[in-house]
Design a protein around this motif. Structure first.
Motif, PDB file in Angstrom:
ATOM      1  N   GLY A  63      -0.564  62.093  15.305  1.00  0.00           N
ATOM      2  CA  GLY A  63       0.419  61.049  15.613  1.00  0.00           C
ATOM      3  C   GLY A  63      -0.151  59.879  16.411  1.00  0.00           C
ATOM      4  O   GLY A  63       0.556  58.902  16.651  1.00  0.00           O
ATOM      5  N   PHE A  64      -1.414  59.973  16.826  1.00  0.00           N
ATOM      6  CA  PHE A  64      -2.059  58.858  17.517  1.00  0.00           C
ATOM      7  C   PHE A  64      -2.917  58.065  16.527  1.00  0.00           C
ATOM      8  O   PHE A  64      -3.161  58.518  15.409  1.00  0.00           O
ATOM      9  N   HIS A  65      -3.383  56.900  16.972  1.00  0.00           N
ATOM     10  CA  HIS A  65      -4.284  56.069  16.177  1.00  0.00           C
ATOM     11  C   HIS A  65      -5.624  55.988  16.892  1.00  0.00           C
ATOM     12  O   HIS A  65      -5.651  55.821  18.120  1.00  0.00           O
ATOM     13  N   LEU A  68      -8.680  54.033  18.220  1.00  0.00           N
ATOM     14  CA  LEU A  68      -8.725  52.639  18.676  1.00  0.00           C
ATOM     15  C   LEU A  68     -10.155  52.208  18.965  1.00  0.00           C
ATOM     16  O   LEU A  68     -11.009  53.031  19.282  1.00  0.00           O
ATOM     17  N   GLY A  83      -1.641  60.252  29.719  1.00  0.00           N
ATOM     18  CA  GLY A  83      -1.405  59.211  28.717  1.00  0.00           C
ATOM     19  C   GLY A  83      -2.683  58.487  28.369  1.00  0.00           C
ATOM     20  O   GLY A  83      -3.656  58.510  29.127  1.00  0.00           O
ATOM     21  N   SER A  84      -2.661  57.814  27.218  1.00  0.00           N
ATOM     22  CA  SER A  84      -3.882  57.193  26.687  1.00  0.00           C
ATOM     23  C   SER A  84      -4.444  56.095  27.593  1.00  0.00           C
ATOM     24  O   SER A  84      -5.649  55.857  27.598  1.00  0.00           O
ATOM     25  N   ARG A 104      -8.028  57.855  21.345  1.00  0.00           N
ATOM     26  CA  ARG A 104      -6.726  57.197  21.476  1.00  0.00           C
ATOM     27  C   ARG A 104      -6.730  56.203  22.629  1.00  0.00           C
ATOM     28  O   ARG A 104      -5.689  55.684  23.025  1.00  0.00           O
ATOM     29  N   THR A 159       6.172  51.301  22.938  1.00  0.00           N
ATOM     30  CA  THR A 159       4.829  51.412  22.348  1.00  0.00           C
ATOM     31  C   THR A 159       4.841  52.222  21.043  1.00  0.00           C
ATOM     32  O   THR A 159       4.277  51.757  20.039  1.00  0.00           O
ATOM     33  N   PRO A 160       5.458  53.414  20.996  1.00  0.00           N
ATOM     34  CA  PRO A 160       5.481  54.138  19.715  1.00  0.00           C
ATOM     35  C   PRO A 160       6.138  53.327  18.601  1.00  0.00           C
ATOM     36  O   PRO A 160       5.683  53.371  17.457  1.00  0.00           O
ATOM     37  N   PHE A 190       3.551  50.820  17.282  1.00  0.00           N
ATOM     38  CA  PHE A 190       2.566  51.486  16.415  1.00  0.00           C
ATOM     39  C   PHE A 190       3.194  51.825  15.057  1.00  0.00           C
ATOM     40  O   PHE A 190       2.556  51.661  14.011  1.00  0.00           O
TER      41      PHE A 190
HETATM   42  O1  C5P Z   1      -0.655  58.155  25.176  1.00  0.00           O
HETATM   43  P1  C5P Z   1       0.667  57.491  25.365  1.00  0.00           P
HETATM   44  O2  C5P Z   1       1.709  58.443  25.885  1.00  0.00           O
HETATM   45  O3  C5P Z   1       0.611  56.245  26.177  1.00  0.00           O
HETATM   46  O4  C5P Z   1       1.130  57.039  23.906  1.00  0.00           O
HETATM   47  C1  C5P Z   1       2.460  56.690  23.633  1.00  0.00           C
HETATM   48  C2  C5P Z   1       2.670  56.602  22.132  1.00  0.00           C
HETATM   49  O5  C5P Z   1       1.983  55.470  21.606  1.00  0.00           O
HETATM   50  C3  C5P Z   1       2.136  57.779  21.328  1.00  0.00           C
HETATM   51  O6  C5P Z   1       3.078  58.824  21.276  1.00  0.00           O
HETATM   52  C4  C5P Z   1       1.910  57.146  19.957  1.00  0.00           C
HETATM   53  O7  C5P Z   1       3.122  57.006  19.272  1.00  0.00           O
HETATM   54  C5  C5P Z   1       1.442  55.769  20.326  1.00  0.00           C
HETATM   55  N1  C5P Z   1      -0.041  55.685  20.388  1.00  0.00           N
HETATM   56  C6  C5P Z   1      -0.770  55.717  19.213  1.00  0.00           C
HETATM   57  N2  C5P Z   1      -2.141  55.645  19.265  1.00  0.00           N
HETATM   58  C7  C5P Z   1      -2.780  55.523  20.447  1.00  0.00           C
HETATM   59  C8  C5P Z   1      -2.060  55.477  21.663  1.00  0.00           C
HETATM   60  C9  C5P Z   1      -0.683  55.565  21.598  1.00  0.00           C
HETATM   61  O8  C5P Z   1      -0.205  55.816  18.121  1.00  0.00           O
HETATM   62  N3  C5P Z   1      -4.101  55.443  20.461  1.00  0.00           N
END
Ligand code: C5P
Length: 304
Positions: free
Chosen positions: A23-25, A27, A135-136, A152, A178-179, A182
């Motif tokens: 579910g993450f991307h 980066l 968190g990322s 991420r 943020t989600p 994305f």
């Molecule tokens: O890591 P964090 O809790 O900040 O991420 C929040 C949301 O942002 C994730 O659940 C995801 O939907 C999206 N996200 C993503 N790719 C990343 C960082 C965040 O898709 N590298």
């Protein structure tokens, strides 16, 4: 009483790869820490409690969903503290849900503040691992400066940078999730026919011209190299941001982009006095709620 200052971030490059199975991307994310920041004060207390002050305080959750509270509990659990006691007060200057990692900053600040209050002496590498669990964007708020974030965004490499760059941040009314941004990025990629999965999107990498601009301290070169792959998605969800970006450019910004997932817009100015004039012009333009001049890079979360 322990006071910790922590910076906000702007992404001078936000390269977004395909959607991963988790579910993450992936980066290629060049983080840049700016002096616009929050201050978190830790005092002894019963359990973990929070308070917040500042113009956006009403939008900050004061329950266990707040990253500062989660950070305090995570640090306590890591050290086996059964009954952690701390009151954390957040003096909030970073826009809430603004794409400047304000919640992440408070999580990083809480790790540093509780570590000092409880006399734990946790090594930086352990704090960075705990931050990545939160968190990322939390590890970068500990590190500060300028760094390339991979994975991420949590796998960090400090980058060389010369001198000080001058920024203006135009704060919008209301935040963006943020989600959701994305997801909109993925939707736009599907709509364009390029696909949004890891197989469809090449793995992003840091742009050599951007790294050179940072290393040599050249604001015009940095302005020309600014990129944010989330910008089309943020503009799609919040079309009014196009007028904010245009107003900043018309008022003399040498570079303009949406900060992270937005809706805050970031502008580079050639020097400190140009940044002050640009902030005043943006505030008067009616295309944002307010605008702040600031600078960076600055260090990460630290006791002061
Ligand atoms: O890591 P964090 O809790 O900040 O991420 C929040 C949301 O942002 C994730 O659940 C995801 O939907 C999206 N996200 C993503 N790719 C990343 C960082 C965040 O898709 N590298």
């Amino acid at each position: 009483m322990i006071k910790v200052r922590v910076p906000a971030k702007v992404n001078v490059q936000l390269g977004v790869g395909g959607l991963r199975g988790d579910g993450f991307h992936d980066l290629a994310n060049v983080f840049f820490a700016v002096a616009l920041g929050d201050e978190v004060t830790a005092t002894p207390g019963e359990g973990v409690t929070l308070s917040c002050s500042g113009p956006d305080a009403a939008q900050v959750p004061l329950d266990d969903t707040n990253l500062a509270a989660r950070a305090a509990r995570l640090l306590a659990a890591h050290h086996g503290l059964a009954d952690p006691g701390v009151h954390l007060h957040i003096a909030k200057a970073i826009p809430v849900a603004g794409g400047m990692a304000g919640g992440s900053a408070d999580g990083a600040a809480a790790l540093v503040a509780c570590d000092a209050l409880w006399g734990l002496g946790t090594p930086m590498d352990v704090l960075l691992d705990l931050a990545a669990e939160l968190g990322s964007d939390v590890p970068f708020a500990l590190l500060g400066g300028v760094a390339l974030g991979r994975g991420r965004g949590e796998i960090l490499e400090a980058l060389p940078v010369t001198g000080t760059f001058h920024w203006v941040f135009a704060v919008a009314d209301g935040g963006l999730s943020t989600p959701a941004v994305f997801r909109e990025c993925d939707r736009l990629r599907e709509e364009a026919g390029t696909g949004s999965s890891e197989a469809d999107v090449p793995t992003p990498d840091a742009a050599p011209a951007l790294l050179a601009a940072l290393a040599t301290g050249d604001p015009a070169a940095l302005a020309a190299a600014l990129t944010n792959d989330l910008q089309p998605a943020a503009l799609s969800l919040r079309p009014a941001l196009a007028a904010t970006l245009a107003a900043g450019t018309e008022a003399g910004a040498i570079g303009a982009l949406v900060s992270g997932s937005g809706p805050t817009c970031a502008f580079l100015a050639k020097d400190a006095s140009a940044a002050e004039a640009l902030a005043a012009a943006l505030t008067a333009s009616g295309t944002c709620r307010t605008a702040h001049a600031t600078y960076g890079p600055v260090r990460g979360a630290a006791v002061h």
